[in-house]
Enzyme design. Structure first.
Site, mmCIF file in Angstrom:
data_model
loop_
_atom_site.group_PDB
_atom_site.id
_atom_site.type_symbol
_atom_site.label_atom_id
_atom_site.label_comp_id
_atom_site.label_asym_id
_atom_site.label_seq_id
_atom_site.Cartn_x
_atom_site.Cartn_y
_atom_site.Cartn_z
ATOM 1 N N ASP A 491 0.844 -1.049 -0.008
ATOM 2 C CA ASP A 491 -0.060 0.073 0.011
ATOM 3 C C ASP A 491 0.949 1.230 -0.067
ATOM 4 O O ASP A 491 1.788 1.276 0.828
ATOM 5 C CB ASP A 491 -0.841 -0.017 1.298
ATOM 6 C CG ASP A 491 -1.982 1.173 0.939
ATOM 7 O OD1 ASP A 491 -2.953 0.981 0.446
ATOM 8 O OD2 ASP A 491 -1.567 2.331 1.723
ATOM 9 N N LEU A 492 0.662 2.269 -1.005
ATOM 10 C CA LEU A 492 1.284 3.309 -0.960
ATOM 11 C C LEU A 492 1.211 4.171 0.112
ATOM 12 O O LEU A 492 0.075 4.529 0.335
ATOM 13 C CB LEU A 492 1.109 3.963 -2.507
ATOM 14 C CG LEU A 492 1.543 3.076 -3.730
ATOM 15 C CD1 LEU A 492 1.560 4.010 -4.965
ATOM 16 C CD2 LEU A 492 2.753 2.612 -3.735
ATOM 17 N N ASP A 534 -4.380 2.410 -4.765
ATOM 18 C CA ASP A 534 -2.946 2.248 -4.645
ATOM 19 C C ASP A 534 -2.463 1.044 -3.969
ATOM 20 O O ASP A 534 -1.389 1.142 -3.366
ATOM 21 C CB ASP A 534 -2.563 3.676 -3.690
ATOM 22 C CG ASP A 534 -3.248 3.746 -2.402
ATOM 23 O OD1 ASP A 534 -3.852 2.796 -2.163
ATOM 24 O OD2 ASP A 534 -2.684 4.445 -1.639
#
Length: 614
Positions: A491-492, A534
């Site tokens: 997960d960004l 994301d």
């Protein structure tokens, strides 16, 4: 009795026989003809009702799709998801969502208002031309409906189409979007039917939608005005049609059609004077013409020629008809855009039309006696086995399948080949007629559909469906080989500020660059894909030991920590990685996904930009 009297009796008998035959034919033909013409006229009118029902359903589908489109915006759904978890207030949702929903509302035709609700059905945001005119307590409709509302000015809004759609975030419903539209699109469907009338009736038969002929406006009325209600016709009546009489005495033919997928049905009536206009007159004219022709035929018997003339005329007519059919067949063969071949029973070419010559680049004479296989690319498609075609021709008298024709300049073109046999009087196959239809567009469309179904449109990486398939395959291989592999959830970090500060175009470009970096930093046996938003997933190839996953995860974090240069901006983000090992943390795909997701969230809550194991 002399010969002249005998001749007179014969001719008189012949004339009477001809006239009586005409009368009998007229009587026999008229009854089924009348019934057939009535049936065809009713079917035609029913076809109009079917078309109108499809048009209304298309309008409903269009408005329902618009509701789904507004509800599918991921950034708005994410904020609603945070609100559902209690992470942000309703005011934050309102402030964040209102300008974005206003942008969406401006481009939606016929929109009156767009209302966003939370998961409990409480209104959060309202935008649109009628946002301040409609009442504040509009209930959320779970199906497409048509209702009128009391306006703030104490007037009535007139009928509005209600379409709603749930908003999903992380697989659960976090809110709803409800769109109300003016009925202009229905007005266009209701118009243009002289001597006919349309209305919509809900399945509960409590309300009715009509077009007022005086104002040319859609109105919502009580259900008592509907002919079906007054006649007591049930919606379970499968005939879909009934006869009735209007208040002015006019007879009408009425049709009712359910709108599949919606709680409405369309009712349409047409005056029988229009449906069966001039039917009886035309039939009487036809019968009269038959009688007149019969009388004329009787008179012509007196002056008729010998029977041989009739036989000659008949024979000449047959020859002319056969000649015309041959000419027409030749014109079709020569000028059709589809390639056509005539071969013998062994698939040796006897004749080809110009369309086939255009594809292969060879003249018709050069094609003669060449085998069909010279022009087929057996390496592509499903392959063609001539012996199998012969067997099928014997059993079902036809064959159809996909082939690739070799064209000039080295091109190969996908075609649908149809093979039809020509048999002699003994039933033996003498020749074969092969037609080829170019299916290039269909083949390309199928490839594009496969790609869209398995690859993320933004990054080109495998999507959620493809990742699940890869994960199942990895589990099966590991189970067979008694090996290990790792599932990594990425997960960004700090991605939301990128969208907020630079816009979604920069955010999308950042996601594409993240995908490229991930593809270049993993091993050839590893798989990386985008799960959504994301979130990315990496499925490693077989590992020698559980510790082999750490260098891969560390490298991913390090690569994503490097600065991204996008559209003149220097952007730095990070990544929180959760790792689940097979079989240590689970032996099923669902277990591994849950474990990796939980590990990733622990990284998020403990500082981000790191790696955690399940």
């Amino acid at each position: 009795m002399d010969i002249f009297e005998q001749k007179r009796r014969i001719i008189t008998t012949a004339i009477v026989a001809v006239v009586m035959t005409g009368i009998i034919i007229a009587a026999v033909v008229s009854a089924p003809l009348i019934n057939q013409i009535h049936t065809q006229a009713a079917q035609t009118a029913g076809g109009v009702a079917d078309a109108k029902a499809e048009n209304v359903r298309a309008v409903f589908d269009q408005h329902q799709d618009l509701a789904r489109q507004t509800a599918s915006r991921s950034e708005l759904a994410k904020v609603l998801g945070q609100h559902a978890k209690g992470e942000v207030s309703a005011g934050v949702v309102h402030t964040f969502s209102r300008p974005r929903l206003q942008d969406a509302a401006r481009i939606i035709e016929d929109l009156a208002v767009l209302i966003r609700y939370d998961a409990a059905g409480n209104e959060l945001v309202r935008v649109g031309p009628w946002a301040n005119d409609l009442p504040a307590d509009i209930p959320l409709s779970d199906t497409l409906d048509i209702n009128a509302f009391a306006l703030v000015s104490s007037e009535t809004s007139g009928p509005l189409l209600q379409a709603a759609s749930p908003i999903l975030a992380e697989g659960r419903v976090v809110g709803y979007d409800q769109l109300l539209f003016s009925p202009d699109s229905l007005t266009r469907v209701f118009q243009g039917q002289p001597d006919s009338s349309l209305c919509l009736l809900d399945n509960q038969r409590t309300k009715r939608v009509i077009l007022n002929p005086q104002t040319d406006q859609i109105e919502l009325t009580a259900h008592e005005g509907c002919l079906a209600v007054r006649q007591g016709v049930s919606t379970r009546d499968r005939s879909g049609a009934f006869r009735a009489r209007l208040d002015d005495g006019s007879r009408v033919l009425t049709f009712h059609r359910p709108l599949a997928g919606y709680g409405w049905e369309l009712h349409m009536y047409t005056r029988t004077s229009r449906v069966f206009a001039n039917v009886i007159v035309d039939i009487m004219i036809s019968i009269l013409a038959i009688l007149m022709l019969s009388a004329l035929a009787g008179l012509l018997v007196w002056r008729s020629l010998k029977p041989i003339v009739g036989a000659m005329v008949k024979q000449t007519s047959q020859i002319a008809r056969s000649t015309e059919e041959l000419r027409l067949a030749y014109q079709v063969f020569e000028h059709t855009h589809e390639a056509i071949l005539i071969t013998d029973a062994n698939f040796m070419i006897v004749r080809a039309n110009p369309a086939f010559s255009d594809i292969t680049g060879e003249a018709n004479r050069a094609l003669h006696r060449k085998p069909l296989t010279d022009f087929l690319d057996c390496q592509k498609g499903k392959g063609v086995v001539l012996e199998e075609i012969r067997k099928q021709l014997v059993t079902v008298n036809a064959w159809q399948g996909e082939v690739w024709l070799k064209g000039h300049q080295g091109l190969t073109i996908p075609n649908l080949m149809t093979v039809s046999p020509v048999r002699n009087k003994n039933g033996q196959i003498r020749q074969l007629v092969l037609t080829f239809s170019n299916i290039t567009e269909r083949v390309q469309a199928e490839k594009q559909m496969i790609r869209l179904a398995h690859y993320d449109e933004l990054t080109g990486l495998p999507n959620r469906v493809a990742l699940e398939n890869h994960l199942e395959q990895a589990i099966q291989q590991a189970r067979r080989d008694n090996s290990h592999f790792a599932l990594m959830f990425l997960d960004l970090d700090k991605f939301k500020p990128v969208n907020d500060n630079y816009g979604h175009q920069v955010g999308d470009e950042l996601l594409r660059n993240v995908g490229k970096r991930l593809k270049h930093c993993i091993r050839s046996s590893d798989v990386v894909g985008r799960r959504g938003g994301d979130e990315f997933v990496v499925i490693t190839g077989p590992l020698h030991g559980d510790d082999d996953a750490k260098p891969i995860a560390d490298k991913i974090v390090a690569v994503l920590n490097d600065v991204f240069h996008i559209q003149g901006h220097n952007i730095q983000i990070g990544a929180s990685v959760g790792v689940a090992l097979y079989p240590d943390h689970g032996m099923a795909a669902e277990d591994l996904l849950k474990q990796a997701d939980a590990a990733m969230y622990r990284v998020k809550t403990s500082g981000r930009n790191a790696v955690a194991y399940a």
